[in-house]
Design a protein around this motif. Structure first.
Motif, mmCIF file in Angstrom:
data_model
loop_
_atom_site.group_PDB
_atom_site.id
_atom_site.type_symbol
_atom_site.label_atom_id
_atom_site.label_comp_id
_atom_site.label_asym_id
_atom_site.label_seq_id
_atom_site.Cartn_x
_atom_site.Cartn_y
_atom_site.Cartn_z
ATOM 1 N N ARG A 73 121.565 -10.340 12.709
ATOM 2 C CA ARG A 73 120.460 -11.100 12.116
ATOM 3 C C ARG A 73 119.628 -11.799 13.194
ATOM 4 O O ARG A 73 118.434 -11.937 13.071
ATOM 5 C CB ARG A 73 120.992 -12.109 11.101
ATOM 6 N N ASN A 74 120.285 -12.236 14.249
ATOM 7 C CA ASN A 74 119.571 -12.941 15.314
ATOM 8 C C ASN A 74 118.642 -12.023 16.106
ATOM 9 O O ASN A 74 117.646 -12.477 16.654
ATOM 10 C CB ASN A 74 120.566 -13.611 16.273
ATOM 11 N N GLU A 75 118.971 -10.751 16.182
ATOM 12 C CA GLU A 75 118.176 -9.811 16.981
ATOM 13 C C GLU A 75 117.277 -8.916 16.133
ATOM 14 O O GLU A 75 116.323 -8.342 16.652
ATOM 15 C CB GLU A 75 119.110 -8.944 17.824
ATOM 16 N N ALA A 76 117.599 -8.768 14.866
ATOM 17 C CA ALA A 76 116.842 -7.863 13.990
ATOM 18 C C ALA A 76 115.660 -8.586 13.358
ATOM 19 O O ALA A 76 115.308 -9.693 13.751
ATOM 20 C CB ALA A 76 117.758 -7.302 12.915
ATOM 21 N N GLY A 77 115.091 -7.976 12.383
ATOM 22 C CA GLY A 77 113.932 -8.539 11.691
ATOM 23 C C GLY A 77 112.662 -7.972 12.304
ATOM 24 O O GLY A 77 112.664 -7.451 13.419
ATOM 25 N N ILE A 78 111.611 -8.055 11.545
ATOM 26 C CA ILE A 78 110.322 -7.502 11.966
ATOM 27 C C ILE A 78 109.338 -8.634 12.185
ATOM 28 O O ILE A 78 109.118 -9.453 11.293
ATOM 29 C CB ILE A 78 109.771 -6.541 10.882
ATOM 30 N N ASP A 79 108.749 -8.666 13.371
ATOM 31 C CA ASP A 79 107.669 -9.618 13.630
ATOM 32 C C ASP A 79 106.447 -9.050 12.896
ATOM 33 O O ASP A 79 105.902 -8.022 13.299
ATOM 34 C CB ASP A 79 107.394 -9.728 15.122
ATOM 35 N N PRO A 80 106.022 -9.684 11.802
ATOM 36 C CA PRO A 80 104.959 -9.093 10.993
ATOM 37 C C PRO A 80 103.625 -8.978 11.722
ATOM 38 O O PRO A 80 102.879 -8.030 11.486
ATOM 39 C CB PRO A 80 104.852 -10.033 9.794
ATOM 40 N N TYR A 81 103.330 -9.893 12.600
ATOM 41 C CA TYR A 81 102.044 -9.853 13.299
ATOM 42 C C TYR A 81 101.944 -8.655 14.231
ATOM 43 O O TYR A 81 100.934 -7.955 14.242
ATOM 44 C CB TYR A 81 101.794 -11.164 14.039
ATOM 45 N N SER A 82 102.999 -8.398 15.007
ATOM 46 C CA SER A 82 102.934 -7.241 15.896
ATOM 47 C C SER A 82 103.065 -5.936 15.103
ATOM 48 O O SER A 82 102.363 -4.964 15.386
ATOM 49 C CB SER A 82 103.982 -7.325 17.002
ATOM 50 N N PHE A 83 103.936 -5.898 14.099
ATOM 51 C CA PHE A 83 104.131 -4.691 13.293
ATOM 52 C C PHE A 83 102.846 -4.292 12.557
ATOM 53 O O PHE A 83 102.508 -3.124 12.459
ATOM 54 C CB PHE A 83 105.268 -4.922 12.290
ATOM 55 N N LEU A 84 102.132 -5.286 12.058
ATOM 56 C CA LEU A 84 100.907 -5.029 11.285
ATOM 57 C C LEU A 84 99.635 -5.086 12.158
ATOM 58 O O LEU A 84 98.539 -4.872 11.652
ATOM 59 C CB LEU A 84 100.775 -6.061 10.149
ATOM 60 N N GLU A 85 99.824 -5.407 13.434
ATOM 61 C CA GLU A 85 98.711 -5.518 14.374
ATOM 62 C C GLU A 85 97.689 -6.543 13.887
ATOM 63 O O GLU A 85 96.488 -6.282 13.808
ATOM 64 C CB GLU A 85 98.063 -4.153 14.618
ATOM 65 N N LEU A 86 98.192 -7.738 13.578
ATOM 66 C CA LEU A 86 97.362 -8.839 13.100
ATOM 67 C C LEU A 86 97.375 -9.957 14.136
ATOM 68 O O LEU A 86 98.342 -10.137 14.862
ATOM 69 C CB LEU A 86 97.911 -9.397 11.787
ATOM 70 N N SER A 87 96.305 -10.737 14.135
ATOM 71 C CA SER A 87 96.269 -11.928 14.968
ATOM 72 C C SER A 87 97.040 -13.016 14.240
ATOM 73 O O SER A 87 96.874 -13.199 13.039
ATOM 74 C CB SER A 87 94.827 -12.395 15.181
ATOM 75 N N LYS A 88 97.874 -13.716 14.988
ATOM 76 C CA LYS A 88 98.694 -14.768 14.376
ATOM 77 C C LYS A 88 97.817 -15.922 13.917
ATOM 78 O O LYS A 88 96.958 -16.400 14.638
ATOM 79 C CB LYS A 88 99.748 -15.276 15.346
ATOM 80 N N LYS A 89 98.047 -16.342 12.668
ATOM 81 C CA LYS A 89 97.310 -17.459 12.094
ATOM 82 C C LYS A 89 98.195 -18.696 12.149
ATOM 83 O O LYS A 89 99.346 -18.655 11.763
ATOM 84 C CB LYS A 89 96.932 -17.172 10.622
ATOM 85 N N GLU A 90 97.631 -19.775 12.629
ATOM 86 C CA GLU A 90 98.409 -21.019 12.744
ATOM 87 C C GLU A 90 98.332 -21.798 11.467
ATOM 88 O O GLU A 90 97.456 -21.835 10.729
ATOM 89 C CB GLU A 90 97.887 -21.857 13.912
#
Length: 177
Positions: A160-177
């Motif tokens: 669990r600590n290493e897995a998961g999907i970073d949605p911003y990089s996977f979807l090629e989106l700019s991170k919104k704060e």
């Protein structure tokens, strides 16, 4: 002068010595007006993320929630909800079937049959947390892993600590704060 949509012949009287010029200008204006109207209609008909992620992706026809029943107003009510939905749709389009997802520590954990996310206790002696698809047998998986055996056949175990999907990089989106 007749409206662009009219089937009535364009002016019969020559202006500037050429009736063809009048007809071509009228046709060009009509085409330009039609194209502009079509573009405006398309722009208005495409739902867009309220969080700045652009147009929503098309929901696949075979998705668990059919496109005519899928409502972004519900599934995308929050930033996390929209990101999870977008990730699941992209995975679905890649042939990876997800029957849900969770969002934790900035990552999306899709619920995929046969995939579990395991978090071990700090001493590594027992499983602190196991998550995944509800149809996977968590008890059998946990028993095997804690006994030092491989997981049951067909089960993929991810940290669990290493897995998961970073949605911003996977979807090629700019991170919104």
């Amino acid at each position: 002068m007749t409206p662009a949509e009219s089937t009535t012949p364009t002016a019969e009287k020559s202006i500037n010595g050429s009736t063809a010029e009048v007809e071509n200008n009228t046709e060009a204006a009509g085409q330009q007006q039609s194209e502009t109207s079509a573009q405006t209609t398309e722009t208005k008909d495409v739902p867009v993320s309220p969080f700045g992620f652009g147009p929503y992706p098309e929901v696949p026809a075979d998705y668990p929630i059919p496109p005519d029943k899928f409502e972004w107003e519900f599934w995308g009510k929050t930033v996390k909800g929209e990101l999870m939905s977008r990730v699941r749709i992209k995975l679905w389009n890649q042939g990876i079937r997800s029957d849900g997802a969770s969002f934790e520590n900035g990552k999306v954990y899709p619920n995929i049959l046969g995939t579990v996310y395991v978090q071990w206790a700090e001493n590594g002696e027992f499983i602190r947390r196991i998550t995944g698809h509800p149809d996977d047998d968590f008890d059998a998986i946990e028993a095997a892993l804690e006994a030092g055996q491989p997981p049951p056949e067909g089960i993929t175990v991810l940290s669990r600590n290493e897995a998961g999907i970073d949605p911003y990089s996977f979807l090629e989106l700019s991170k919104k704060e």
